[in-house]
Design a protein around this motif. Structure first.
Motif, PDB file in Angstrom:
ATOM      1  N   ALA A 166      10.329   4.518   7.878  1.00  0.00           N
ATOM      2  CA  ALA A 166      11.030   5.766   7.552  1.00  0.00           C
ATOM      3  C   ALA A 166      10.207   6.563   6.530  1.00  0.00           C
ATOM      4  O   ALA A 166      10.107   7.793   6.617  1.00  0.00           O
ATOM      5  N   ALA A 167       9.607   5.863   5.576  1.00  0.00           N
ATOM      6  CA  ALA A 167       8.779   6.543   4.568  1.00  0.00           C
ATOM      7  C   ALA A 167       7.555   7.183   5.230  1.00  0.00           C
ATOM      8  O   ALA A 167       7.153   8.300   4.885  1.00  0.00           O
ATOM      9  N   ILE A 168       6.979   6.488   6.203  1.00  0.00           N
ATOM     10  CA  ILE A 168       5.808   7.045   6.913  1.00  0.00           C
ATOM     11  C   ILE A 168       6.224   8.291   7.698  1.00  0.00           C
ATOM     12  O   ILE A 168       5.555   9.326   7.664  1.00  0.00           O
ATOM     13  N   ALA A 169       7.378   8.196   8.384  1.00  0.00           N
ATOM     14  CA  ALA A 169       7.840   9.327   9.207  1.00  0.00           C
ATOM     15  C   ALA A 169       8.110  10.558   8.337  1.00  0.00           C
ATOM     16  O   ALA A 169       7.851  11.692   8.746  1.00  0.00           O
ATOM     17  N   SER A 170       8.611  10.335   7.110  1.00  0.00           N
ATOM     18  CA  SER A 170       8.939  11.483   6.253  1.00  0.00           C
ATOM     19  C   SER A 170       7.720  11.951   5.455  1.00  0.00           C
ATOM     20  O   SER A 170       7.815  12.898   4.674  1.00  0.00           O
ATOM     21  N   LYS A 171       6.591  11.260   5.631  1.00  0.00           N
ATOM     22  CA  LYS A 171       5.332  11.595   4.922  1.00  0.00           C
ATOM     23  C   LYS A 171       5.530  11.619   3.393  1.00  0.00           C
ATOM     24  O   LYS A 171       4.962  12.455   2.683  1.00  0.00           O
ATOM     25  N   SER A 172       6.408  10.712   2.910  1.00  0.00           N
ATOM     26  CA  SER A 172       6.616  10.618   1.457  1.00  0.00           C
ATOM     27  C   SER A 172       5.385   9.974   0.814  1.00  0.00           C
ATOM     28  O   SER A 172       4.502   9.450   1.509  1.00  0.00           O
ATOM     29  N   LEU A 189       2.625   7.670   2.743  1.00  0.00           N
ATOM     30  CA  LEU A 189       1.185   7.944   2.810  1.00  0.00           C
ATOM     31  C   LEU A 189       0.392   6.748   2.264  1.00  0.00           C
ATOM     32  O   LEU A 189      -0.667   6.407   2.779  1.00  0.00           O
ATOM     33  N   LYS A 190       0.978   6.084   1.262  1.00  0.00           N
ATOM     34  CA  LYS A 190       0.297   4.929   0.648  1.00  0.00           C
ATOM     35  C   LYS A 190       0.229   3.732   1.612  1.00  0.00           C
ATOM     36  O   LYS A 190      -0.769   3.029   1.666  1.00  0.00           O
ATOM     37  N   VAL A 191       1.330   3.511   2.386  1.00  0.00           N
ATOM     38  CA  VAL A 191       1.395   2.261   3.171  1.00  0.00           C
ATOM     39  C   VAL A 191       0.970   2.408   4.635  1.00  0.00           C
ATOM     40  O   VAL A 191       0.747   1.408   5.309  1.00  0.00           O
ATOM     41  N   LYS A 192       0.836   3.644   5.138  1.00  0.00           N
ATOM     42  CA  LYS A 192       0.590   3.818   6.582  1.00  0.00           C
ATOM     43  C   LYS A 192      -0.635   3.028   7.088  1.00  0.00           C
ATOM     44  O   LYS A 192      -0.546   2.268   8.044  1.00  0.00           O
ATOM     45  N   GLY A 193      -1.771   3.212   6.418  1.00  0.00           N
ATOM     46  CA  GLY A 193      -3.001   2.558   6.869  1.00  0.00           C
ATOM     47  C   GLY A 193      -2.872   1.041   6.829  1.00  0.00           C
ATOM     48  O   GLY A 193      -3.320   0.337   7.743  1.00  0.00           O
ATOM     49  N   ILE A 194      -2.216   0.538   5.793  1.00  0.00           N
ATOM     50  CA  ILE A 194      -2.052  -0.918   5.612  1.00  0.00           C
ATOM     51  C   ILE A 194      -1.236  -1.483   6.777  1.00  0.00           C
ATOM     52  O   ILE A 194      -1.598  -2.482   7.398  1.00  0.00           O
ATOM     53  N   ILE A 195      -0.117  -0.822   7.083  1.00  0.00           N
ATOM     54  CA  ILE A 195       0.783  -1.306   8.134  1.00  0.00           C
ATOM     55  C   ILE A 195       0.129  -1.190   9.509  1.00  0.00           C
ATOM     56  O   ILE A 195       0.203  -2.117  10.320  1.00  0.00           O
ATOM     57  N   ASP A 196      -0.536  -0.062   9.768  1.00  0.00           N
ATOM     58  CA  ASP A 196      -1.177   0.126  11.077  1.00  0.00           C
ATOM     59  C   ASP A 196      -2.218  -0.956  11.353  1.00  0.00           C
ATOM     60  O   ASP A 196      -2.441  -1.344  12.489  1.00  0.00           O
ATOM     61  N   GLU A 197      -2.862  -1.451  10.290  1.00  0.00           N
ATOM     62  CA  GLU A 197      -3.886  -2.495  10.469  1.00  0.00           C
ATOM     63  C   GLU A 197      -3.275  -3.894  10.558  1.00  0.00           C
ATOM     64  O   GLU A 197      -3.970  -4.868  10.784  1.00  0.00           O
ATOM     65  N   GLY A 198      -1.956  -4.001  10.314  1.00  0.00           N
ATOM     66  CA  GLY A 198      -1.308  -5.319  10.410  1.00  0.00           C
ATOM     67  C   GLY A 198      -1.379  -6.127   9.131  1.00  0.00           C
ATOM     68  O   GLY A 198      -1.103  -7.325   9.122  1.00  0.00           O
ATOM     69  N   LYS A 199      -1.763  -5.471   8.026  1.00  0.00           N
ATOM     70  CA  LYS A 199      -1.823  -6.193   6.738  1.00  0.00           C
ATOM     71  C   LYS A 199      -0.497  -6.043   5.994  1.00  0.00           C
ATOM     72  O   LYS A 199       0.360  -5.269   6.410  1.00  0.00           O
ATOM     73  N   LEU A 200      -0.357  -6.744   4.864  1.00  0.00           N
ATOM     74  CA  LEU A 200       0.880  -6.646   4.084  1.00  0.00           C
ATOM     75  C   LEU A 200       0.748  -5.615   2.970  1.00  0.00           C
ATOM     76  O   LEU A 200      -0.313  -5.496   2.341  1.00  0.00           O
ATOM     77  N   VAL A 201       1.834  -4.908   2.704  1.00  0.00           N
ATOM     78  CA  VAL A 201       1.905  -4.026   1.546  1.00  0.00           C
ATOM     79  C   VAL A 201       1.945  -4.946   0.310  1.00  0.00           C
ATOM     80  O   VAL A 201       2.425  -6.088   0.392  1.00  0.00           O
ATOM     81  N   ASP A 202       1.451  -4.454  -0.827  1.00  0.00           N
ATOM     82  CA  ASP A 202       1.357  -5.337  -1.999  1.00  0.00           C
ATOM     83  C   ASP A 202       2.747  -5.798  -2.482  1.00  0.00           C
ATOM     84  O   ASP A 202       3.745  -5.100  -2.296  1.00  0.00           O
TER      85      ASP A 202
END
Ligand code: AP5
Length: 207
Positions: free
Chosen positions: A37-43, A47-60
């Motif tokens: 939801a945060a990615i969809a709203s471009k909050s 913006l911070k987590v999009k690349g991490i999630i798309d690559e299949g890694k974990l957010v900190d």
């Protein structure tokens, strides 16, 4: 009742959560849904987590734990935590502010995970999950619940799935022993049909 849903990507945690919410009348908190939801709203968070999630890694751990703490602070009764904790440090942090009743471990082999994730379609508007074979919408490409368009998640690409499974094995699977050692873990066979998994879940909880 405070429950944790633990299991590999694509095990069916979100699908069972929809049924468990109806059954137990408690809310479902999914960290994956919060991040999407945060990615969809471009909050800023999105913006911070999009690349991490798309690559299949974990957010900190720090970002994720703060988010969950905030989400749980406004809840009075029980809930289902889906996708959190996902690391030992997250479990230790959670243990400081929540006492969980049970941890449901979704037991499923890799080949099933691959076929479930490979065919998943998700609603862009409400996040509902479908499958091209196991859970088709009434109209192709359209969500039954809200009429939104269905899409393939960026982290359901082959390379991202492989990364997510690797991350699950190295960082999340150790939670099985962690919670078993605390007598909180209940195994549920997540391989059969959705109705059978619901039945296994009810048995596991003594419902
Ligand atoms: P998240 O959204 O939590 O992803 P996940 O754990 O990888 O789980 P999935 O949503 O992929 O699968 P699911 O088990 O819910 O399966 P579903 O029910 O959809 O997290 C995404 C990302 O966010 C993470 O990779 C990470 O980057 C980040 N993140 C989230 N939490 C984090 C945390 N705590 N710390 C750090 N980062 C975090 O089912 C899959 C498919 O199978 C569907 O198509 C469904 O229709 C079908 N299906 C389900 N059950 C059945 C069945 N019984 N029979 C046949 N088909 C079925």
């Amino acid at each position: 009742m405070k429950l944790i849903f633990l299991g590999p990507p694509g095990a069916g945690k979100g699908t069972l959560a929809v049924r468990a919410v109806e059954l137990l009348k408690i809310p479902h908190i999914s960290t994956g849904n919060i991040f999407r939801a945060a990615i969809a709203s471009k909050s800023e968070l999105g913006l911070k987590v999009k690349g991490i999630i798309d690559e299949g890694k974990l957010v900190d751990d720090r970002t994720t734990t703060a988010l969950v703490r905030e989400a749980l602070a406004i809840l009075k009764g029980g809930y289902i935590l889906d996708g959190f904790p996902r690391t030992i440090p997250q479990a230790e942090a959670l243990g400081e502010f929540v006492s969980v009743d049970k941890v449901i471990n979704f037991d499923i082999p890799d080949d099933k995970v691959l076929s479930r994730l490979g065919g998943r379609r998700t609603c862009r508007s409400c996040g509902a999950n479908y499958h091209i074979v196991f859970g088709k919408p009434k109209q192709e490409g359209v969500c039954d619940s809200c009429g939104g368009g269905l899409y393939t998640r960026d982290d359901d690409r082959k390379d991202a799935i492989a990364k997510r499974l690797e991350v699950y094995r190295s960082q999340t699977a150790p939670l099985i022993a962690y919670y078993r050692g605390r007598n909180l873990l209940v195994d549920v066979d997540a391989s059969p049909s959705v109705d059978e998994v619901v039945a296994n879940f009810k048995t596991a909880l003594g419902l």
